[in-house]
Motif scaffolding. Structure first.
Motif, PDB file in Angstrom:
ATOM      1  N   ARG A  60       0.818  -1.209   0.000  1.00  0.00           N
ATOM      2  CA  ARG A  60       0.000   0.000   0.000  1.00  0.00           C
ATOM      3  C   ARG A  60       0.853   1.260   0.000  1.00  0.00           C
ATOM      4  O   ARG A  60       0.344   2.352  -0.233  1.00  0.00           O
ATOM      5  CB  ARG A  60      -0.922   0.015   1.229  1.00  0.00           C
ATOM      6  CG  ARG A  60      -1.946  -1.110   1.251  1.00  0.00           C
ATOM      7  CD  ARG A  60      -2.855  -0.984   2.446  1.00  0.00           C
ATOM      8  NE  ARG A  60      -3.596   0.264   2.419  1.00  0.00           N
ATOM      9  CZ  ARG A  60      -4.146   0.826   3.489  1.00  0.00           C
ATOM     10  NH1 ARG A  60      -4.009   0.263   4.679  1.00  0.00           N
ATOM     11  NH2 ARG A  60      -4.816   1.955   3.375  1.00  0.00           N
ATOM     12  N   LEU A  61       2.158   1.120   0.303  1.00  0.00           N
ATOM     13  CA  LEU A  61       3.004   2.305   0.412  1.00  0.00           C
ATOM     14  C   LEU A  61       4.414   2.004  -0.112  1.00  0.00           C
ATOM     15  O   LEU A  61       5.388   2.031   0.645  1.00  0.00           O
ATOM     16  CB  LEU A  61       3.067   2.761   1.873  1.00  0.00           C
ATOM     17  CG  LEU A  61       3.406   4.221   2.121  1.00  0.00           C
ATOM     18  CD1 LEU A  61       2.263   5.127   1.671  1.00  0.00           C
ATOM     19  CD2 LEU A  61       3.705   4.449   3.574  1.00  0.00           C
ATOM     20  N   LEU A  63       4.846  10.116   7.358  1.00  0.00           N
ATOM     21  CA  LEU A  63       3.752   9.271   6.884  1.00  0.00           C
ATOM     22  C   LEU A  63       2.523   9.661   7.689  1.00  0.00           C
ATOM     23  O   LEU A  63       2.529   9.576   8.922  1.00  0.00           O
ATOM     24  CB  LEU A  63       4.073   7.789   7.102  1.00  0.00           C
ATOM     25  CG  LEU A  63       2.906   6.803   6.891  1.00  0.00           C
ATOM     26  CD1 LEU A  63       2.404   6.871   5.463  1.00  0.00           C
ATOM     27  CD2 LEU A  63       3.320   5.389   7.262  1.00  0.00           C
ATOM     28  N   ALA A 116      -1.982   9.838   7.853  1.00  0.00           N
ATOM     29  CA  ALA A 116      -3.279   9.354   7.363  1.00  0.00           C
ATOM     30  C   ALA A 116      -4.242   9.434   8.525  1.00  0.00           C
ATOM     31  O   ALA A 116      -3.832   9.498   9.695  1.00  0.00           O
ATOM     32  CB  ALA A 116      -3.174   7.919   6.844  1.00  0.00           C
ATOM     33  N   LYS A 155      -1.824   2.671   9.416  1.00  0.00           N
ATOM     34  CA  LYS A 155      -0.464   3.228   9.489  1.00  0.00           C
ATOM     35  C   LYS A 155       0.454   2.363  10.345  1.00  0.00           C
ATOM     36  O   LYS A 155       1.561   2.011   9.924  1.00  0.00           O
ATOM     37  CB  LYS A 155      -0.505   4.659  10.071  1.00  0.00           C
ATOM     38  CG  LYS A 155      -1.314   5.648   9.280  1.00  0.00           C
ATOM     39  CD  LYS A 155      -1.209   7.047   9.863  1.00  0.00           C
ATOM     40  CE  LYS A 155      -1.712   7.167  11.272  1.00  0.00           C
ATOM     41  NZ  LYS A 155      -3.172   6.913  11.397  1.00  0.00           N
ATOM     42  N   VAL A 188       1.342  -0.941   8.775  1.00  0.00           N
ATOM     43  CA  VAL A 188       2.330  -0.776   7.705  1.00  0.00           C
ATOM     44  C   VAL A 188       3.728  -0.624   8.298  1.00  0.00           C
ATOM     45  O   VAL A 188       4.696  -1.258   7.842  1.00  0.00           O
ATOM     46  CB  VAL A 188       1.981   0.444   6.831  1.00  0.00           C
ATOM     47  CG1 VAL A 188       3.157   0.817   5.926  1.00  0.00           C
ATOM     48  CG2 VAL A 188       0.761   0.153   5.974  1.00  0.00           C
ATOM     49  N   CYS A 211       5.277   9.429  12.038  1.00  0.00           N
ATOM     50  CA  CYS A 211       3.987   8.885  11.617  1.00  0.00           C
ATOM     51  C   CYS A 211       2.865   9.374  12.534  1.00  0.00           C
ATOM     52  O   CYS A 211       2.958   9.257  13.760  1.00  0.00           O
ATOM     53  CB  CYS A 211       4.032   7.360  11.638  1.00  0.00           C
ATOM     54  SG  CYS A 211       2.495   6.597  11.071  1.00  0.00           S
ATOM     55  N   ARG A 221       1.075  10.102   2.253  1.00  0.00           N
ATOM     56  CA  ARG A 221      -0.242   9.867   2.849  1.00  0.00           C
ATOM     57  C   ARG A 221      -0.697   8.466   2.486  1.00  0.00           C
ATOM     58  O   ARG A 221      -0.722   8.103   1.315  1.00  0.00           O
ATOM     59  CB  ARG A 221      -1.268  10.892   2.358  1.00  0.00           C
ATOM     60  CG  ARG A 221      -2.589  10.859   3.149  1.00  0.00           C
ATOM     61  CD  ARG A 221      -3.509  11.979   2.662  1.00  0.00           C
ATOM     62  NE  ARG A 221      -4.614  12.217   3.565  1.00  0.00           N
ATOM     63  CZ  ARG A 221      -5.776  11.580   3.549  1.00  0.00           C
ATOM     64  NH1 ARG A 221      -5.974  10.638   2.635  1.00  0.00           N
ATOM     65  NH2 ARG A 221      -6.735  11.875   4.403  1.00  0.00           N
ATOM     66  N   LEU A 222      -1.031   7.684   3.508  1.00  0.00           N
ATOM     67  CA  LEU A 222      -1.515   6.330   3.273  1.00  0.00           C
ATOM     68  C   LEU A 222      -2.936   6.419   2.740  1.00  0.00           C
ATOM     69  O   LEU A 222      -3.831   6.952   3.398  1.00  0.00           O
ATOM     70  CB  LEU A 222      -1.480   5.530   4.579  1.00  0.00           C
ATOM     71  CG  LEU A 222      -1.768   4.034   4.473  1.00  0.00           C
ATOM     72  CD1 LEU A 222      -0.738   3.346   3.591  1.00  0.00           C
ATOM     73  CD2 LEU A 222      -1.791   3.408   5.853  1.00  0.00           C
TER      74      LEU A 222
END
Length: 511
Positions: free
Chosen positions: A7-8, A23, A25, A31, A34, A161, A194-195
């Motif tokens: 996804r990232l 990072l 979101a 988050k 990930v 994050c 941005r996730l």
């Protein structure tokens, strides 16, 4: 579960380049998952020691940066202990004894000096840092970041994050949002990632894993409805599936109707994630953005508003910073329900009394009852409603919700600059032959504000396009008069008949 790091992909690229980056979101989008997965993958490859450290417990320390450093280093030590790493990768048993305000940087330096691998640090929940504590930690990271090229031992890559982009960390620390000066601790990041939300294909893949494991199928219609309702917001995607499978206990194939019922149950239950949205709605920064979206007006744009838009986008409430629309249909409905709670308590009419003998919903009577309600309570409710710009829309939606949602459903469409709110009432009933039918009634809400022309001509044209899209022959236009010269409250509530440009019949209600 979808493969988190897929996804990232840009995160891995930046870490390989020894970059410091953000990072961000909204909450519950994956988050932390990930980061944890990426840390495990990097460490397992053998060249990197990657660790996720939560900053969450430092929130209580506020501006006491000495206490924040101690708590953060305790969290780091705890994360290492839980990692199962060999002794050679671990930081020293005791941290260097230095002046508070430089302890965090000194500890990282000593760890990197001893560690045989490149150290990569993920600082999760960075939003917990505030004021001077935020400035202190970021300043130490910046100092170490700038010395690395001279052989200074320090983490090769650091990821901050949290919910917000870096500009909001500066606001949280007491600074402005304008560009930082060259010595600013906020100038250490190379990128801000941005996730994103799930795509329709990713939802199908996720639900397909459930089918593989259990044999229970999500129909194509169900998957499409989930994407339509959630626009891929990860928590909502999972919550709808969980509601259908574990709460509703559907045993066969999962259909679009099951998804629709699950949506209603989630909203009525005000699940934790949705309650967190409710808490945000009363923040002045959030109200300044959301109110004109709900009212359909053009917001006053300035630098401060642009920052508020970025903040609300980072919370996940709107789709993008340019397209001022609510992020997904579930949030659209939740916002009106939350803000209309107070007005809904004033509605005393019995919902069952609006059901006609043939099972259809009596919309004309509902409009007449709303006139009575508006004359009696409208003035008081508008004064009490915090979202003054959208107060009329919120109050009518509360009235509709109280009387329709027991047996039917409301769909709402609104966005900044449209100067309207479109509403579709969907009421299921059984036809004379036993067929299951759905009554559909379309309404458009307009507000006549001071200094403006009568919105009726525009309203009829806009409603015409809405009815055309819905293939309906008639509709309702409600015009709220907010001008100083409007009639007294006890005299409001006139009905008239009109036609759209294409000849569709419209009932116009002026209140």
């Amino acid at each position: 579960m979808l493969p988190p790091t897929q996804r990232l992909p840009a995160a891995r690229e930046l870490i390989d380049m020894d970059r410091y980056f953000v990072l961000h979101a909204p909450r519950q989008t994956g988050k932390t998952t990930v980061l944890d997965t990426l840390a495990s993958e990097l460490t397992a490859e053998g060249a990197v020691a990657a660790l996720t450290v939560s900053c969450e417990r430092v929130k209580a320390a506020g501006d006491d940066y000495g206490a924040v450093e101690s708590l953060l280093l305790d969290s780091l030590r705890e994360a290492v202990d839980l990692s199962g790493w060999p002794k050679k990768l671990r930081p020293p048993r005791s941290w260097p004894r230095v002046t508070p305000g430089s302890r965090f940087g000194a500890a990282l330096r000593e760890w990197c000096r001893r560690c045989p691998r490149r150290v990569v640090l993920f600082l999760d929940e960075i939003d917990a840092l505030q004021g001077n504590s935020m400035v202190s930690i970021l300043s130490q990271l910046r100092d170490g970041h700038n010395k690395r090229h001279n052989g200074y031992p320090f983490p090769a890559s650091v990821v901050l994050c949290g919910l917000r982009d870096l500009r909001d960390y500066k606001v949280a620390s007491g600074g402005g949002s304008e560009g930082s000066n060259p010595a600013s601790p906020f100038n250490i990041v190379a990128e801000s990632l941005r996730l994103g939300d799930f795509t329709a294909d990713e939802i199908a893949e996720l639900y397909g894993q459930h089918t593989e494991a259990t044999g229970q199928e999500f129909t194509k219609e169900a998957v499409e409805r989930v994407f339509e309702l959630t626009q891929g917001q990860p928590w909502l995607v999972n919550a709808l599936a969980r509601e259908v499978i574990t709460k509703m206990r559907v045993s066969g194939s999962i259909t679009g109707d099951h998804v629709e019922e699950a949506k209603e149950r989630l909203i009525r239950a005000r699940a934790t994630h949705l309650d967190a949205l409710a808490a945000r709605l009363r923040e002045p920064r959030v109200e300044r953005v959301i109110a004109p979206i709900m009212a359909g007006t053009w917001p006053h744009t300035d630098t401060a508003f642009d920052d508020d838009v970025s903040y609300v986008h980072d919370l996940g409430l709107i789709r993008s910073t340019r397209d001022l629309k609510i992020a997904n249909p579930i949030y659209r409905e939740v916002l009106f329900r939350i803000l209309g709670d107070r007005a809904e308590r004033f509605v005393r009419a019995d919902p069952h009394s609006f059901v006609l003998p043939d099972g259809r919903f009596d919309l004309p009577r509902l409009l007449e009852e709303f006139v009575v309600f508006w004359r009696e309570h409208g003035e008081v409710l508008i004064r009490q409603e915090g979202y003054h710009e959208a107060a009329c829309q919120i109050i009518l939606m509360a009235f509709l919700h109280r009387l329709v949602n027991g047996g039917g459903q409301l769909d709402r469409e609104y966005a900044a600059g449209t100067k309207r709110l479109d509403v579709l009432v969907r009421w299921p009933y059984t036809g004379p032959d036993g067929d299951r039918l759905v009554q559909r009634e379309a309404m458009e809400l307009k507000v006549w504000r001071a200094g403006e022309n009568d919105p009726m001509p525009d309203g009829l044209a806009q409603l015409d396009r809405y009815l055309d899209r819905l293939t309906l022959p008639a509709g309702v236009l409600v015009i709220f008069d907010r001008r100083p010269e409007a009639p007294p409250w006890k005299e409001r509530g006139g009905f008239e008949q009109a036609a759209t440009p294409s000849g569709r019949q419209v009932t116009v209600l002026r209140v």
